[in-house]
Write a protein that holds these residues in place. Structure first.
Motif, PDB file in Angstrom:
ATOM      1  N   PRO A 148      15.279 -58.286  17.421  1.00 40.59           N
ATOM      2  CA  PRO A 148      14.112 -57.765  16.696  1.00 40.59           C
ATOM      3  C   PRO A 148      14.436 -56.445  16.009  1.00 40.59           C
ATOM      4  O   PRO A 148      15.107 -55.579  16.581  1.00 40.59           O
ATOM      5  CB  PRO A 148      13.067 -57.564  17.794  1.00 40.59           C
ATOM      6  N   GLU A 149      13.970 -56.303  14.782  1.00 33.58           N
ATOM      7  CA  GLU A 149      14.250 -55.090  14.012  1.00 33.58           C
ATOM      8  C   GLU A 149      12.980 -54.575  13.335  1.00 33.58           C
ATOM      9  O   GLU A 149      12.808 -54.715  12.132  1.00 33.58           O
ATOM     10  CB  GLU A 149      15.325 -55.361  12.960  1.00 33.58           C
ATOM     11  N   PRO A 150      12.072 -53.959  14.098  1.00 28.72           N
ATOM     12  CA  PRO A 150      10.907 -53.317  13.471  1.00 28.72           C
ATOM     13  C   PRO A 150      11.328 -51.995  12.813  1.00 28.72           C
ATOM     14  O   PRO A 150      12.206 -51.277  13.313  1.00 28.72           O
ATOM     15  CB  PRO A 150       9.947 -53.067  14.640  1.00 28.72           C
ATOM     16  N   TYR A 151      10.673 -51.672  11.688  1.00 27.08           N
ATOM     17  CA  TYR A 151      10.978 -50.450  10.953  1.00 27.08           C
ATOM     18  C   TYR A 151       9.687 -49.777  10.490  1.00 27.08           C
ATOM     19  O   TYR A 151       8.679 -50.427  10.226  1.00 27.08           O
ATOM     20  CB  TYR A 151      11.799 -50.764   9.693  1.00 27.08           C
ATOM     21  N   LEU A 152       9.779 -48.456  10.352  1.00 24.16           N
ATOM     22  CA  LEU A 152       8.818 -47.705   9.551  1.00 24.16           C
ATOM     23  C   LEU A 152       9.253 -47.764   8.093  1.00 24.16           C
ATOM     24  O   LEU A 152      10.446 -47.858   7.797  1.00 24.16           O
ATOM     25  CB  LEU A 152       8.768 -46.237   9.976  1.00 24.16           C
ATOM     26  N   ILE A 153       8.289 -47.702   7.185  1.00 26.63           N
ATOM     27  CA  ILE A 153       8.613 -47.573   5.768  1.00 26.63           C
ATOM     28  C   ILE A 153       7.456 -46.861   5.082  1.00 26.63           C
ATOM     29  O   ILE A 153       6.323 -46.891   5.568  1.00 26.63           O
ATOM     30  CB  ILE A 153       8.873 -48.952   5.119  1.00 26.63           C
ATOM     31  N   GLY A 154       7.755 -46.184   3.979  1.00 28.76           N
ATOM     32  CA  GLY A 154       6.694 -45.561   3.209  1.00 28.76           C
ATOM     33  C   GLY A 154       6.524 -44.082   3.490  1.00 28.76           C
ATOM     34  O   GLY A 154       7.458 -43.393   3.921  1.00 28.76           O
TER      35      GLY A 154
END
Length: 477
Positions: free
Chosen positions: A381-387
């Motif tokens: 699993p690779e959750p990320y923040l963006i923005g």
């Protein structure tokens, strides 16, 4: 006091009520009461004089600040002529405005309005949106081209398919058309080319106006013209097939409408699944416990989910919650599997090592469209923040500095956030971040799926996000 005339097309002459006079192909009904407002006039337009149909009105804004003081109009402009702006005040006084100094060239030419200034011109014939910024006394002239976009269209939600626009001067309409386009039995709308919103200079910044036309109320697009509005709902397409599609603007009323005529229905037997469920040992092999996988935006037949699975446990998939109907499938064999890509088969997909798995199911049509090919991808699993809240900002590649880490409690913990709106996603091959987006609302992880933008969730500088994919809960601390 200058009289304002209402334009009525020749073909509607018999429907006109009251006295009218003929001038070439145009007919006009005199209105003695002069409405206050701003009008576009000149031989670059179809209007031989100021007309009720040439009055600028408030556009459909896209989250513009309350009190934004802009009016505008969609109109066809000719490069062989010119136009000015006529303002009528509450006492009937008239002021003619022309072009003053250039204020900006991007995203569209913007000029300071000057009393008695030089008339405006455009470089080529076409449909334009002319916006008057009352707060700054500025005029922005925006060239407009439309296309179709949506998961029913050839490029789905990734981009629009361009339409050809032309003026029908006899009918006082502008018509954008596309013929022999393949549409799926899904959703669509109309949008400016490569642009979800029109940025209009305003008070040292910009405000956004909707650049898409959708249905006034969600429903099927049909052979009869249906009214559209800026930022409206998606149209549904009733059946897959080949279509002729038209978006029409009535220049007398300012109303957009659309139609789609099916010229050949698609009779292919196979259709990609719209839903996918995973069942297996983690859920006691009971369909009532089976979680629904998340559809990947703009990728029909593609689904994902993050699940904790023990070593030796098996899972299977189906587009229906049933052992008897739908298309049950797993892997080709029950040899334990780790991260990797596997073709679908009739055996259980058995996991080799306990832990969290990001599972992606990809369904595609065969070359003859008569059957469906399926494969399963297992990965970390690779959750990320963006923005705005992410250290890497809007980096479409997803920066490692914004990747969540798994803690000892089985939660995925984000890096420290910057102040701003929280956006999160997982990384999938050949997918944009927004196509796997999710967020935390009232302690629950909610997934965007194939829906529109989720509501904004603000975070303060220094806060972190925790995600628990066992029960899809989350917190912002």
């Amino acid at each position: 006091m200058k009289k304002v005339f209402e334009y009525i097309a020749t073909l509607l002459l018999l429907l006109a009520v009251g006295t009218s006079c003929e001038e070439g192909n145009d007919n006009w009904k005199v209105i003695t009461a002069v409405p206050t407002g701003l009008y576009i006039t000149g031989d670059a337009t179809i209007y031989s004089a100021a007309a009720t149909s040439s009055q600028l009105t408030t556009p459909a804004f896209d989250n513009a600040p309350e009190g934004t003081n802009i009016v505008g109009i969609y109109t066809w402009l000719k490069s062989s002529g010119s136009f000015t702006m006529l303002e009528v005040d509450s006492e009937g006084n008239e002021i003619n405005y022309g072009s003053g100094e250039s204020v900006a060239t991007t995203p569209a030419p913007t000029y300071r309005l000057t009393v008695g200034g030089s008339p405006f011109t455009v470089a080529k014939d076409g449909l334009y949106y002319v916006a008057f910024n009352k707060a700054d006394n500025q005029l922005t002239v925006i060239p407009t081209d439309f296309g179709i976009i949506g998961d029913a269209t050839p490029q789905q939600w990734n981009d629009e398919t361009a339409m050809a626009g032309a003026l029908n001067e006899a009918q006082a309409t502008v018509e954008y058309t596309i013929k022999d386009v393949t549409l799926d039995k899904k959703e669509m709308k109309f949008r400016y080319l490569h642009n979800w919103g029109v940025d209009i200079p305003y008070q040292g910044a910009t405000v956004k106006m909707h650049s898409n036309m959708g249905a006034v109320a969600k429903g099927a697009i049909s052979e009869a013209f249906s009214e559209c509005k800026g930022g409206g709902d998606n149209f549904t397409v009733g059946k897959a097939g080949i279509y002729d599609v038209t978006l029409k603007l009535d220049l007398r009323t300012g109303v957009f409408s659309a139609q789609a005529i099916c010229t050949a229905e698609d009779t292919s037997s196979a259709t990609l699944p719209e839903k996918m469920f995973v069942v297996g040992a983690p859920w006691d092999w009971k369909w009532e416990n089976a979680p629904e996988m998340i559809p990947v935006h703009s990728h029909d037949g593609m689904f994902w989910g993050i699940y904790y699975i023990e070593a030796g446990q098996g899972v299977k998939f189906n587009n229906e919650m049933s052992w008897d109907t739908g298309d049950n499938f797993g892997a080709e064999n029950e040899e334990p599997k780790g991260y990797g890509e596997y073709p679908a088969g009739g055996a259980n997909l058995v996991i080799s090592t306990s832990g969290y798995y990001q599972i992606v199911v990809i369904c595609t049509l065969s070359a003859d469209k008569k059957s469906i090919n399926r494969k399963i991808v297992l990965s970390e699993p690779e959750p990320y923040l963006i923005g705005d809240a992410a250290a890497g900002g809007w980096d479409a590649q997803l920066a490692d500095v914004d990747k969540f880490k798994l803690n000892a409690e089985g939660e995925y913990v984000s890096p420290v956030c910057k102040e701003g709106n929280l956006r999160m996603c997982v990384k999938l091959e050949n997918c944009d971040w927004w196509q796997t987006e999710f967020n935390v609302f009232d302690g629950k992880i909610l997934f965007r799926g194939k829906g529109n933008d989720q509501d904004a969730v603000k975070v303060a500088a220094g806060q972190t996000v925790k995600l628990n994919f066992k029960d899809n809960t989350g917190s912002i601390q």
